[in-house]
Design a protein around this motif. Structure first.
Motif, PDB file in Angstrom:
ATOM      1  N   PRO A 106       0.805  -1.226   0.000  1.00 48.54           N
ATOM      2  CA  PRO A 106       0.000   0.000   0.000  1.00 48.54           C
ATOM      3  C   PRO A 106       0.838   1.276   0.000  1.00 48.54           C
ATOM      4  O   PRO A 106       0.365   2.336  -0.407  1.00 48.54           O
ATOM      5  CB  PRO A 106      -0.840  -0.126   1.278  1.00 48.54           C
ATOM      6  CG  PRO A 106      -0.100  -1.085   2.137  1.00 48.54           C
ATOM      7  CD  PRO A 106       0.583  -2.035   1.207  1.00 48.54           C
ATOM      8  N   SER A 107       2.095   1.195   0.458  1.00 47.98           N
ATOM      9  CA  SER A 107       2.973   2.367   0.458  1.00 47.98           C
ATOM     10  C   SER A 107       4.425   1.888   0.431  1.00 47.98           C
ATOM     11  O   SER A 107       4.707   0.706   0.652  1.00 47.98           O
ATOM     12  CB  SER A 107       2.741   3.231   1.696  1.00 47.98           C
ATOM     13  OG  SER A 107       3.233   2.590   2.860  1.00 47.98           O
ATOM     14  N   ARG A 108       5.344   2.803   0.189  1.00 45.46           N
ATOM     15  CA  ARG A 108       6.758   2.436   0.101  1.00 45.46           C
ATOM     16  C   ARG A 108       7.299   1.918   1.425  1.00 45.46           C
ATOM     17  O   ARG A 108       8.237   1.110   1.452  1.00 45.46           O
ATOM     18  CB  ARG A 108       7.601   3.633  -0.352  1.00 45.46           C
ATOM     19  CG  ARG A 108       7.409   4.013  -1.800  1.00 45.46           C
ATOM     20  CD  ARG A 108       8.437   5.041  -2.254  1.00 45.46           C
ATOM     21  NE  ARG A 108       9.788   4.484  -2.260  1.00 45.46           N
ATOM     22  CZ  ARG A 108      10.815   5.042  -2.894  1.00 45.46           C
ATOM     23  NH1 ARG A 108      10.654   6.165  -3.559  1.00 45.46           N
ATOM     24  NH2 ARG A 108      12.010   4.494  -2.858  1.00 45.46           N
ATOM     25  N   THR A 109       6.713   2.381   2.540  1.00 44.27           N
ATOM     26  CA  THR A 109       7.235   2.001   3.853  1.00 44.27           C
ATOM     27  C   THR A 109       6.419   0.914   4.544  1.00 44.27           C
ATOM     28  O   THR A 109       6.709   0.546   5.679  1.00 44.27           O
ATOM     29  CB  THR A 109       7.292   3.243   4.769  1.00 44.27           C
ATOM     30  OG1 THR A 109       5.972   3.819   4.866  1.00 44.27           O
ATOM     31  CG2 THR A 109       8.252   4.281   4.212  1.00 44.27           C
ATOM     32  N   ALA A 110       5.400   0.400   3.866  1.00 43.51           N
ATOM     33  CA  ALA A 110       4.556  -0.636   4.473  1.00 43.51           C
ATOM     34  C   ALA A 110       5.332  -1.943   4.620  1.00 43.51           C
ATOM     35  O   ALA A 110       6.274  -2.209   3.874  1.00 43.51           O
ATOM     36  CB  ALA A 110       3.313  -0.857   3.628  1.00 43.51           C
ATOM     37  N   THR A 111       4.921  -2.755   5.562  1.00 47.45           N
ATOM     38  CA  THR A 111       5.590  -4.046   5.753  1.00 47.45           C
ATOM     39  C   THR A 111       5.228  -5.035   4.657  1.00 47.45           C
ATOM     40  O   THR A 111       6.004  -5.940   4.346  1.00 47.45           O
ATOM     41  CB  THR A 111       5.209  -4.658   7.115  1.00 47.45           C
ATOM     42  OG1 THR A 111       3.779  -4.819   7.175  1.00 47.45           O
ATOM     43  CG2 THR A 111       5.667  -3.768   8.246  1.00 47.45           C
ATOM     44  N   GLY A 112       4.038  -4.871   4.065  1.00 42.92           N
ATOM     45  CA  GLY A 112       3.640  -5.741   2.964  1.00 42.92           C
ATOM     46  C   GLY A 112       3.525  -7.197   3.356  1.00 42.92           C
ATOM     47  O   GLY A 112       3.910  -8.091   2.598  1.00 42.92           O
ATOM     48  N   ALA A 113       3.001  -7.465   4.543  1.00 46.81           N
ATOM     49  CA  ALA A 113       2.941  -8.836   5.049  1.00 46.81           C
ATOM     50  C   ALA A 113       2.055  -9.745   4.204  1.00 46.81           C
ATOM     51  O   ALA A 113       2.227 -10.958   4.201  1.00 46.81           O
ATOM     52  CB  ALA A 113       2.446  -8.827   6.496  1.00 46.81           C
ATOM     53  N   GLN A 114       1.112  -9.160   3.475  1.00 44.45           N
ATOM     54  CA  GLN A 114       0.159  -9.980   2.734  1.00 44.45           C
ATOM     55  C   GLN A 114       0.472 -10.080   1.246  1.00 44.45           C
ATOM     56  O   GLN A 114      -0.271 -10.719   0.504  1.00 44.45           O
ATOM     57  CB  GLN A 114      -1.251  -9.422   2.930  1.00 44.45           C
ATOM     58  CG  GLN A 114      -1.721  -9.470   4.372  1.00 44.45           C
ATOM     59  CD  GLN A 114      -3.150  -9.001   4.540  1.00 44.45           C
ATOM     60  OE1 GLN A 114      -3.756  -8.467   3.613  1.00 44.45           O
ATOM     61  NE2 GLN A 114      -3.718  -9.188   5.709  1.00 44.45           N
ATOM     62  N   VAL A 115       1.546  -9.461   0.793  1.00 41.83           N
ATOM     63  CA  VAL A 115       1.873  -9.492  -0.633  1.00 41.83           C
ATOM     64  C   VAL A 115       2.984 -10.502  -0.910  1.00 41.83           C
ATOM     65  O   VAL A 115       3.589 -11.060   0.011  1.00 41.83           O
ATOM     66  CB  VAL A 115       2.290  -8.092  -1.139  1.00 41.83           C
ATOM     67  CG1 VAL A 115       1.165  -7.090  -0.921  1.00 41.83           C
ATOM     68  CG2 VAL A 115       3.568  -7.617  -0.446  1.00 41.83           C
ATOM     69  N   LEU A 116       3.256 -10.728  -2.173  1.00 45.40           N
ATOM     70  CA  LEU A 116       4.304 -11.670  -2.567  1.00 45.40           C
ATOM     71  C   LEU A 116       5.645 -11.323  -1.925  1.00 45.40           C
ATOM     72  O   LEU A 116       6.023 -10.156  -1.825  1.00 45.40           O
ATOM     73  CB  LEU A 116       4.467 -11.643  -4.088  1.00 45.40           C
ATOM     74  CG  LEU A 116       3.457 -12.408  -4.936  1.00 45.40           C
ATOM     75  CD1 LEU A 116       3.667 -12.079  -6.415  1.00 45.40           C
ATOM     76  CD2 LEU A 116       3.604 -13.909  -4.712  1.00 45.40           C
ATOM     77  N   ARG A 117       6.355 -12.360  -1.516  1.00 49.27           N
ATOM     78  CA  ARG A 117       7.680 -12.201  -0.928  1.00 49.27           C
ATOM     79  C   ARG A 117       8.645 -13.150  -1.655  1.00 49.27           C
ATOM     80  O   ARG A 117       8.198 -14.085  -2.343  1.00 49.27           O
ATOM     81  CB  ARG A 117       7.632 -12.503   0.571  1.00 49.27           C
ATOM     82  CG  ARG A 117       6.646 -11.621   1.323  1.00 49.27           C
ATOM     83  CD  ARG A 117       6.385 -12.107   2.730  1.00 49.27           C
ATOM     84  NE  ARG A 117       7.459 -11.753   3.638  1.00 49.27           N
ATOM     85  CZ  ARG A 117       7.532 -10.590   4.291  1.00 49.27           C
ATOM     86  NH1 ARG A 117       6.597  -9.679   4.127  1.00 49.27           N
ATOM     87  NH2 ARG A 117       8.530 -10.330   5.118  1.00 49.27           N
ATOM     88  N   PRO A 118       9.944 -12.949  -1.532  1.00 49.32           N
ATOM     89  CA  PRO A 118      10.900 -13.815  -2.239  1.00 49.32           C
ATOM     90  C   PRO A 118      10.692 -15.298  -1.967  1.00 49.32           C
ATOM     91  O   PRO A 118      10.858 -16.140  -2.868  1.00 49.32           O
ATOM     92  CB  PRO A 118      12.259 -13.317  -1.719  1.00 49.32           C
ATOM     93  CG  PRO A 118      12.024 -11.888  -1.375  1.00 49.32           C
ATOM     94  CD  PRO A 118      10.625 -11.850  -0.807  1.00 49.32           C
TER      95      PRO A 118
END
Length: 233
Positions: free
Chosen positions: A92-104
């Motif tokens: 959602p933003s550049r600084t978000a943790t992004g826990a629910q999106v694709l990860r390596p």
């Protein structure tokens, strides 16, 4: 309207009260409201294979570095072939943790196949996860396998979302759409007619035009109902 009615119905049920929304008066009122508030057709245009190729070619011109160009090329290509929702791969933003999106760690690369584990989605709110398998495309065609291989070779070795800038900050939906529209303008297309969902719309349209069955199209986009039909242009 429907959300409010559902809430009233739920509260009535848990309170042991009769459902006030089931009366003939309420039903007729809702029908009248629906006639006065007809749903507007979705005017978003689909990304086609031809447009996708143009976006890949334009990336170098509208990105600030070779790294950024590789990042956006991979994101564009995977979004299309994976029929991804923006919330599945963009923070959602550049600084978000992004826990629910694709990860390596959600990426599996083989010689001729790219596998992606979708952590959460609109139809998977509990995060059970599902796998999307993308196959290698012919030379000269945007290829998810080659694009991901190229991006992973230069991606910083850090935890967090898969799609990150060289400084480790996340690729946000806002940035994705901004670069997408800049590239579309470079192709002479009406940029505002497209959005992040245009990749998912394009995937459904492409699959339908290739003659894939209803079951196959639904599998590609992880649709559980006939809602996929509204994506086909």
């Amino acid at each position: 309207m429907y959300t409010h009615l559902a809430a009233i119905k739920f509260v009535s049920a848990v309170s042991g009260l009769p459902d006030p929304c089931g009366s003939a008066l309420v039903r007729r009122t809702v029908q009248g409201w629906a006639r006065l508030n007809l749903k507007q057709p979705d005017g978003r245009r689909p990304i086609t294979v031809g447009i996708l190729k143009g976006l890949v070619d334009q990336a170098s011109s509208y990105c600030s570095s070779p790294y950024e160009a590789s990042l956006f090329r991979a994101a564009f290509i995977v979004a299309f072939y994976g029929a991804l929702r923006s919330s599945e791969f963009l923070a959602p933003s550049r600084t978000a943790t992004g826990a629910q999106v694709l990860r390596p760690e959600d990426v599996g690369l083989e010689a001729d196949r790219l596998s992606l584990r979708i952590r959460y989605s609109k139809t998977d709110q509990l995060g059970k996860g599902s796998w999307v398998h993308l196959h290698k495309a012919p030379v000269g065609t945007p290829c998810p396998v080659r694009a991901m291989e190229g991006f992973l070779r230069i991606r910083p070795g850090i935890n967090g979302p898969l799609f990150v800038h060289k400084d480790g900050t996340c690729l946000s939906r806002y940035q994705f759409v901004a670069v997408l529209r800049a590239c579309l303008e470079g192709l002479g297309l009406p940029a505002k007619a497209f959005g992040s969902h245009s990749f998912r719309i394009g995937a459904a349209t492409h699959a339908a035009r290739r003659g894939l069955s209803e079951t196959q199209v639904k599998t590609i986009g992880r649709w559980r109902s006939g809602a996929y039909r509204t994506y086909i242009r």
